[in-house]
Design a protein around this motif. Sequence first.
Motif, mmCIF file in Angstrom:
data_model
loop_
_atom_site.group_PDB
_atom_site.id
_atom_site.type_symbol
_atom_site.label_atom_id
_atom_site.label_comp_id
_atom_site.label_asym_id
_atom_site.label_seq_id
_atom_site.Cartn_x
_atom_site.Cartn_y
_atom_site.Cartn_z
ATOM 1 N N MET A 269 -0.565 -5.303 -1.222
ATOM 2 C CA MET A 269 -0.736 -6.077 0.005
ATOM 3 C C MET A 269 -1.970 -5.616 0.786
ATOM 4 S SD MET A 269 1.697 -7.825 -0.919
ATOM 5 C CE MET A 269 1.706 -9.074 0.359
ATOM 6 N N ASN A 270 -2.292 -6.352 1.855
ATOM 7 C CA ASN A 270 -3.523 -6.095 2.613
ATOM 8 C C ASN A 270 -3.601 -4.672 3.147
ATOM 9 O OD1 ASN A 270 -3.489 -8.921 2.255
ATOM 10 N ND2 ASN A 270 -4.733 -9.225 4.079
ATOM 11 N N GLY B 19 -5.631 -12.122 -1.565
ATOM 12 C CA GLY B 19 -6.228 -11.410 -0.450
ATOM 13 C C GLY B 19 -7.728 -11.636 -0.488
ATOM 14 N N ARG C 214 -6.452 -13.121 4.101
ATOM 15 C CA ARG C 214 -5.479 -13.691 3.162
ATOM 16 C C ARG C 214 -5.710 -15.191 3.067
ATOM 17 N NH1 ARG C 214 -0.207 -11.381 1.961
ATOM 18 N NH2 ARG C 214 0.461 -12.373 0.013
ATOM 19 N N THR D 292 -2.422 -10.729 -4.891
ATOM 20 C CA THR D 292 -1.527 -9.826 -4.156
ATOM 21 C C THR D 292 -0.149 -9.679 -4.811
ATOM 22 O OG1 THR D 292 -0.755 -11.652 -2.757
ATOM 23 C CG2 THR D 292 -2.628 -10.364 -1.944
ATOM 24 N N ASP D 293 0.300 -10.717 -5.526
ATOM 25 C CA ASP D 293 1.673 -10.728 -6.043
ATOM 26 C C ASP D 293 1.714 -11.160 -7.504
ATOM 27 O OD1 ASP D 293 3.712 -10.977 -3.383
ATOM 28 O OD2 ASP D 293 1.658 -11.642 -3.066
ATOM 29 N N LYS E 130 2.905 -5.814 -6.735
ATOM 30 C CA LYS E 130 2.363 -6.202 -5.433
ATOM 31 C C LYS E 130 1.254 -5.240 -5.031
ATOM 32 C CE LYS E 130 6.193 -8.451 -2.929
ATOM 33 N NZ LYS E 130 5.499 -9.720 -2.645
ATOM 34 N N GLU F 44 -2.228 -2.054 1.991
ATOM 35 C CA GLU F 44 -2.398 -1.116 0.881
ATOM 36 C C GLU F 44 -3.834 -1.167 0.352
ATOM 37 O OE1 GLU F 44 2.091 -1.349 -0.980
ATOM 38 O OE2 GLU F 44 0.771 -3.080 -1.186
ATOM 39 N N LYS G 61 -1.398 -0.702 -7.455
ATOM 40 C CA LYS G 61 -0.366 -1.737 -7.352
ATOM 41 C C LYS G 61 1.004 -1.118 -7.592
ATOM 42 C CE LYS G 61 -0.748 -3.419 -12.133
ATOM 43 N NZ LYS G 61 -1.080 -4.573 -12.984
#
Length: 419
Positions: free
Chosen positions: A135-136, A99, A33, A77-78, A133, A138, A125
């Motif tokens: 995330m790592n 990420g 990240r 990521t967001d 989102k 996922e 997503k």
Amino acid sequence: MTRAMKDSGIEWIGEIPKDWKLPKVKQLFSIGRGRVISQLDLEDTGYPVYSSQTKNNGCLGYISTYDFDRSQLTWTTDGANAGTVFLREGKHNCTNVCGTLTPKNDENSLLYLKYALEYIVIYHKRADINGFKIMNNEMAEIKVTLPSMPEQQKIADFLDEKCSHIDSVLEKVRASIDEYKQLKQSVITQAVTKGIRPNRPMKDSGIEWIGEIPANWKVYPLKYLVDIPITDGTHNTPTYTDKENGSPFLSSKDITSGHIDWSSIKYITKELHEQLQKEVAPKRNDILLAKNGTTGIGALVEEDIVFDIYVTLALIRPNQSIVLPKFLLYLINSSLCKIQYDKHLIGIGVPNLHLNIINNVKVIITDAKDEQQEIVSYLDEKCSEIDKIIAKKEQLIEELETYKKSLIYEYITGKKEVK
């Protein structure tokens, strides 16, 4: 000769060549990240800082140091661009909404994996209050189509040539859209700060970037033009429910181009709705202003719909004895206000606007309702003409992006083969 295929077991991939593999991302990459980098640290030169945005290849600015000196993939990521994948090379930095995917070995083509993930990740997503989102943890579990290294290179070279051409056309169309949006902004700002009646006495507005305004117009803080104190929605993230058993719940992502997009809103329980209505109850002719995400964009509530709002939205209820709601909306969406908003934006990932700033934004109005209505009618017509041109260009972008996505899909799933 048709090659042998097998079922991938993944709906959006379908069949793939029999000899292709389907490893998980965590098997191919070390996953990391970026870090928080303040807007104040950014400079005009140095090493690039990549963020959640997609314009300028995701480059937000530059700093004098670098965190990475290697080729790797990054993903957002967001936010609205969550899942967007980039190939980064050389010395660079990433913010905390990026990420990082560092290859564990040199056995695969990073460019191929960029294209493969570009298509596949979008399906993983998940919806979030500020957009989406991924995330790592996922990203780690996502499966990627993987042919042999020679075929990876052939596919990557082919797609790079084709997609570069499509991207070049897309860039030109987007630049044209930006020009029309700037034209629209200019038309709005001119009308709401100078009026549309010719040959009239003028006076200094006291606002440097505005200059002169009609002599009988006045400058007010926005808080003087409202019926109730400007407020925002609930600060607690609600639990969502389905449409049949819930009440509409809007956030900043539902405010687009000066309108409310009702097509993809979320719903909350009726019990929570009843509780929130006691705090903030939006109604027709209210203006909703995005405080986070699509910051500084306002939209008028034009229908009698009962709904609730999240903290990412501010509610502005015009004092209709002073100002027409539509006129105030044009003011709020003008450069007059945008310049003031931009001075006070906070945050590098998802910028936000404090209520105190919104309350004290300076606006210029005529107290004459007939003149306000003249300006509204004029802007409705002019903006409609520009919006139609923009809509056609956006349709072209949608068609090109669909074609590009289809092209990538066909080759990274092996349904078509590079000869």
